[in-house]
Design an enzyme around this catalytic site. Structure first.
Site, PDB file in Angstrom:
ATOM      1  NE  ARG A  98      -6.666   0.657  10.650  1.00  0.00           N
ATOM      2  CZ  ARG A  98      -5.418   0.449  10.194  1.00  0.00           C
ATOM      3  NH1 ARG A  98      -4.504   1.413  10.282  1.00  0.00           N
ATOM      4  NH2 ARG A  98      -5.066  -0.712   9.680  1.00  0.00           N
ATOM      5  CG  MET A 131       8.476  24.064  -1.425  1.00  0.00           C
ATOM      6  SD  MET A 131       7.420  25.006  -2.535  1.00  0.00           S
ATOM      7  CE  MET A 131       6.485  25.997  -1.409  1.00  0.00           C
ATOM      8  CE  LYS A 152      -0.234  -0.383   5.006  1.00  0.00           C
ATOM      9  NZ  LYS A 152      -0.951  -1.003   6.111  1.00  0.00           N
ATOM     10  CE1 TYR A 158      12.372  32.509   2.117  1.00  0.00           C
ATOM     11  CE2 TYR A 158      12.479  30.115   2.225  1.00  0.00           C
ATOM     12  CZ  TYR A 158      12.241  31.266   1.505  1.00  0.00           C
ATOM     13  OH  TYR A 158      11.883  31.197   0.200  1.00  0.00           O
TER      14      TYR A 158
HETATM   15  C1  LIG Z   1      -0.271  -1.784   6.899  1.00  0.00           C
HETATM   16  C2  LIG Z   1      -0.878  -2.988   7.441  1.00  0.00           C
HETATM   17  C3  LIG Z   1      -0.074  -4.089   7.802  1.00  0.00           C
HETATM   18  C4  LIG Z   1       1.444  -4.064   7.812  1.00  0.00           C
HETATM   19  O1  LIG Z   1       1.906  -3.413   8.970  1.00  0.00           O
HETATM   20  P1  LIG Z   1       3.464  -3.256   9.257  1.00  0.00           P
HETATM   21  O2  LIG Z   1       3.554  -2.722  10.627  1.00  0.00           O
HETATM   22  O3  LIG Z   1       3.982  -2.316   8.253  1.00  0.00           O
HETATM   23  O4  LIG Z   1       4.043  -4.606   9.121  1.00  0.00           O
HETATM   24  C5  LIG Z   1      -0.709  -5.252   8.171  1.00  0.00           C
HETATM   25  N1  LIG Z   1      -2.061  -5.315   8.223  1.00  0.00           N
HETATM   26  C6  LIG Z   1      -2.851  -4.278   7.905  1.00  0.00           C
HETATM   27  C7  LIG Z   1      -4.306  -4.429   7.999  1.00  0.00           C
HETATM   28  C8  LIG Z   1      -2.287  -3.083   7.520  1.00  0.00           C
HETATM   29  O5  LIG Z   1      -3.085  -2.048   7.220  1.00  0.00           O
END
Ligand SMILES: *Cc1c(COP(=O)(O)O)cnc(C)c1O
Length: 814
Positions: A581, A758, A483, A709
């Protein structure tokens, strides 16, 4: 190669299973890599078994590609089919090495064996260049110098060759004795010895002794006059030496500016123009000069050729190109062997379906051009290259009818006539001999970003994956989270690697990330963790499997699935166990079950939950509570629905800290990218990403002058400031500047001065001897993101996913 079955079996102690009829057979190549598109009916495939990789797993796929000859060690993995022959041996790597030894014995030509700690590949490539006028050379491609690389290199020996140049590397004891008979060097070269790569050995003496094993039957060895080598020489060998300090050596050299003055045999002296003057280049030049002298080359030829030596680029890289292209930059060499390696690399790393090759004249000593270009054509056809552009007189003359596509006599003509905007959505291999200056083409095709790049080491990713897999039972499946653009690293390239490593699932956050992977040809199962209702139709079209976390979402998904008449579409149920969540709470399970009981349009493929604190010891009880609740909820769903789905709860830290809860699958995330949540874990991982750029400008300021700056930095003494073209818009957190932030220049800390801008930041380089154009490391192996994260009170996840998309990603393998 024509192989007589009975002899082959006798030599390898192999037993034939399958078609016993064949008395002899013809093969054109030996392969250990299932991904090579050259695998076909003329391939002999060795199913190698490593700690994390089993070549037997690809047999079915290879049979489909037409492969009919296999060397295997695991009879249970054999697929019986007419026309397919298996040679069953004890150990397939050993068999590969024996087969190479058998092949080597057929040739009675000089063979140069090159070993040492540093410079093996450079010396080999340089000798290839220096000797190519007189010899038809077979050499190790790239740095194929390992237990598998050496035999594969030696299998390249054919009738037309008049000399072999093979490099040999070892990482631990007892390896050289397997490689020595394969190479059987008639001349030995030992390159610079350093204390690198010492881990596999008890001490330095042992390492050198092992290396010298290559030369047990070699009459002459060349190398630096070094007491450590002399102590380890095989008894029957003549050692011919060079030195930059000892005038009693056979070749004594003194560097004067960019000239090297040498004294040979204490009588003959001459001067050589050096192409490079850094220490290792000079040492490698000494090795090459001595080799040429021993091979009786005249001084004039040595002088004329040494000055033309060039920088050897050791690794292939994938760069982001214009118009959604990706570029594989191999603008340095164009010999036939490296062409098939580059095509393999193209196949493994392409992120587009369309494959393009821009190719210069090809060099292959020993073959007539006509035959050579026929072979080139065969290669390009095997790799299904859609578009081939040829540049050069020779390739134009001999390839016109076969290789097809477009021809240009020179690089300049190509650049004049072709607009780079013609290249869209393609993976382009740019491969040309150095003289063709294909670097000009690469620089036009490359996406025009600044000099900032995020380099990603794919070999390190593989290492990290294997590290976590080593904590798991062999049957436990792995899902890897790609992801957020592969945690900022680039999802397609990483997904391709993971697909080959046969991970069971890939996890993305949103549907479009999954669609991008499918469009790039990824076939592995993909779970979308935060599916949005508006994306459901597209998810079905692209075979993406949703995480189901609420009744509302499930109902909406069912509606789409029914509209499309799908049957048993895979879904993944998320249950809530403490993260709060998303996911089903216990009270909702009955309603969920009731809906699923009456639907055969979806199938529950897995049930999972997510740990909130798997990295925190203090919350161990809480974590165990999550596991318990998960166990209860998942068991209840399973019993009520009478199903056996995959169960999974562990993320990276979960694998490290709670491996006994691995269940059927784990979900690896951050660890893949080389970041552990604990120092012990981190030690066993390899760094994956290096964010680097170059110094734009260096200037001196006086006491009391300010930088940046708000004048937040005031010089307390005369100070040298370097400006670096990277800023908070690239993802460098502005607070890092005011919390002890620094970058690395020549591996020394350069503190950030004043506020990060920036697009730029300024660093204090008073203590560093540096120039404009020098490399600057923002994070990487020696400045891990964990340090930055700690200083600015965040987590490494945020640092790596913040690197902006305007920073070019470059992928490489070691
Ligand atoms: C991102 C995620 C993981 C991986 O977590 P890490 O700490 O990066 O290993 C596993 N399960 C779900 C549902 C996630 O969203």
């Amino acid at each position: 190669m024509n192989i007589v079955t009975a002899d082959f079996c006798a030599y390898l102690h192999a037993e034939v299973v399958g078609d016993k009829e064949v008395e002899h057979f013809e093969i054109h190549r030996v392969s250990v890599d299932s991904r090579t598109l050259l695998n076909d009916s003329t391939t002999l495939f060795f199913a190698l078994v490593g700690p994390n990789h089993d070549g037997h797993a690809y047999i079915e796929e290879l049979i489909r590609l037409g492969v009919t000859y296999f060397v295997v060690s695991d009879q249970s993995k054999i697929i019986q089919q007419p026309g397919v022959t298996y040679f069953v041996v004890q150990d397939t790597l050993h068999a590969l090495q024996q087969a190479a030894t058998w092949h080597r014995k057929k040739f009675d030509i000089p063979v140069v064996g090159i070993t040492g700690s540093r410079g093996k590949t450079v010396v080999k490539e340089w000798l290839n260049f220096l000797l190519s006028n007189e010899y038809s050379i077979i050499k190790s491609p790239k740095s194929y110098n390992s237990q598998t690389g050496v035999p594969l290199s030696v299998f390249g020996m054919a009738e037309q060759h008049t000399i072999g140049l093979f490099e040999v590397g070892i990482s631990t004891i007892d390896e050289m004795k397997h490689l020595q008979p394969i190479v059987q060097p008639t001349l030995g070269i030992i390159t610079s010895l350093t204390s690198e790569h010492q881990d596999g050995f008890e001490n330095e003496e042992q390492k050198i002794r092992e290396k010298m094993e290559l030369f047990v039957h070699t009459p002459i060895i060349l190398g630096e006059k070094d007491s450590r080598i002399i102590a380890a020489l095989p008894p029957t060998t003549t050692f011919i030496t060079w030195s930059l300090t000892d005038s009693n050596s056979d070749l004594y050299g003194q560097v004067k500016g960019d000239k090297l003055i040498v004294l040979y045999n204490k009588v003959e002296t001459f001067t050589v123009e050096l192409p490079f003057t850094d220490e290792f280049a000079v040492r490698n030049c000494m090795t090459c000069i001595l080799t040429m002298l021993v091979m009786k080359y005249p001084v004039e030829a040595i002088q004329a050729r040494i000055k033309k030596l060039y920088a050897v680029e050791l690794r292939l890289q994938v760069k982001k190109g214009i118009n959604n292209c990706s570029i594989i930059d191999d603008a340095y060499s164009s010999d036939f062997q490296s062409l098939s390696i580059a095509l393999d690399f193209l196949e493994k790393h392409r992120s587009n379906a369309n494959k393009t090759v821009i190719l210069s004249d090809v060099f292959h000593s020993g073959l007539e051009p006509k035959e050579l270009y026929q072979q080139v054509n065969h290669l390009l056809t095997s790799y299904q290259i859609g578009k081939v552009i040829c540049i050069g007189e020779e390739i134009g003359q001999y390839g016109k009818d076969s290789i097809a596509m477009r021809f240009f006599a020179s690089t300049d003509e190509f650049l004049q006539k072709v607009s780079m905007d013609e290249f869209v959505d393609e993976t382009i291999l740019v491969k040309g001999a150095r003289g063709f200056r294909f670097d000009k083409i690469v620089s036009l095709l490359e996406e025009k970003t600044h000099e900032t790049v995020l380099e990603i080491n794919l070999t390190a990713i593989r290492h990290n994956l294997n590290f976590y897999r080593s904590k798991l039972k062999p049957e436990t499946k792995t899902m890897v989270m790609v992801k957020a653009f592969g945690y900022g690293h680039g999802s397609v390239e990483i997904a391709k690697l993971l697909e080959h490593e046969k991970v069971s699932y890939l996890g993305v956050a949103f549907a479009d990330e999954g669609i991008a992977l499918r469009k790039a040809g990824i076939k592995t199962n993909i779970i979308v963790m935060n599916p949005e209702i508006s994306a459901f139709s597209a998810m079905l079209a692209y075979d993406l499997e949703p995480e189901i976390y609420s009744i509302r979402e499930l109902q909406a998904f069912l509606q789409i699935v029914r509209e499309k008449n799908a049957y048993q579409y895979p879904i993944h149920i998320k249950v809530e166990t403490g993260m709060h969540r998303h996911g089903f709470v216990v009270q909702e399970l009955n309603e969920l079950i009731a809906i699923l009981k009456h639907s055969n349009s979806v199938e529950v493929k897995s049930i999972f939950s997510h740990l909130s604190s798997s990295d925190m010891d203090i919350y161990q009880d809480f974590t165990l509570g999550q596991m318990e609740l998960f166990e209860k909820s998942s068991t209840y769903i399973k019993e009520q629905l009478q199903i056996q789905p995959i169960l999974h709860i562990l993320n990276t830290s979960g694998i490290f800290n709670y491996a006994s809860y691995q269940m059927d699958m784990v979900r690896l995330g951050i660890g893949l990218y080389g970041i552990g949540n604990d120092a012990g874990e981190m030690k066993q991982l390899r760094n994956v990403g290096t964010l680097k750029t170059r110094i734009m400008q260096v200037k001196e300021i006086d006491t009391a002058e300010s930088v940046g700056y708000g004048r937040r930095f005031r010089a307390e003494h005369p100070t040298k400031i370097a400006t670096v073209p990277i800023g908070y818009a690239d993802g460098i957190h502005r607070v890092w500047g005011s919390n002890g932030g620094y970058v690395l220049i020549q591996n020394q800390k350069a503190p950030i001065t004043g506020s990060i801008c920036m697009d730029m930041l300024m660093v204090d380089v008073t203590a560093i001897n540096c120039r404009e154009g020098d490399e600057v490391i923002i994070f990487g192996e020696d400045l891990p993101t964990t340090i930055i994260a700690e200083a600015i009170h965040t987590i490494p996840y945020e640092i790596i996913t913040s690197v902006s998309q305007r920073v070019k990603r470059i992928f490489f393998e070691e």
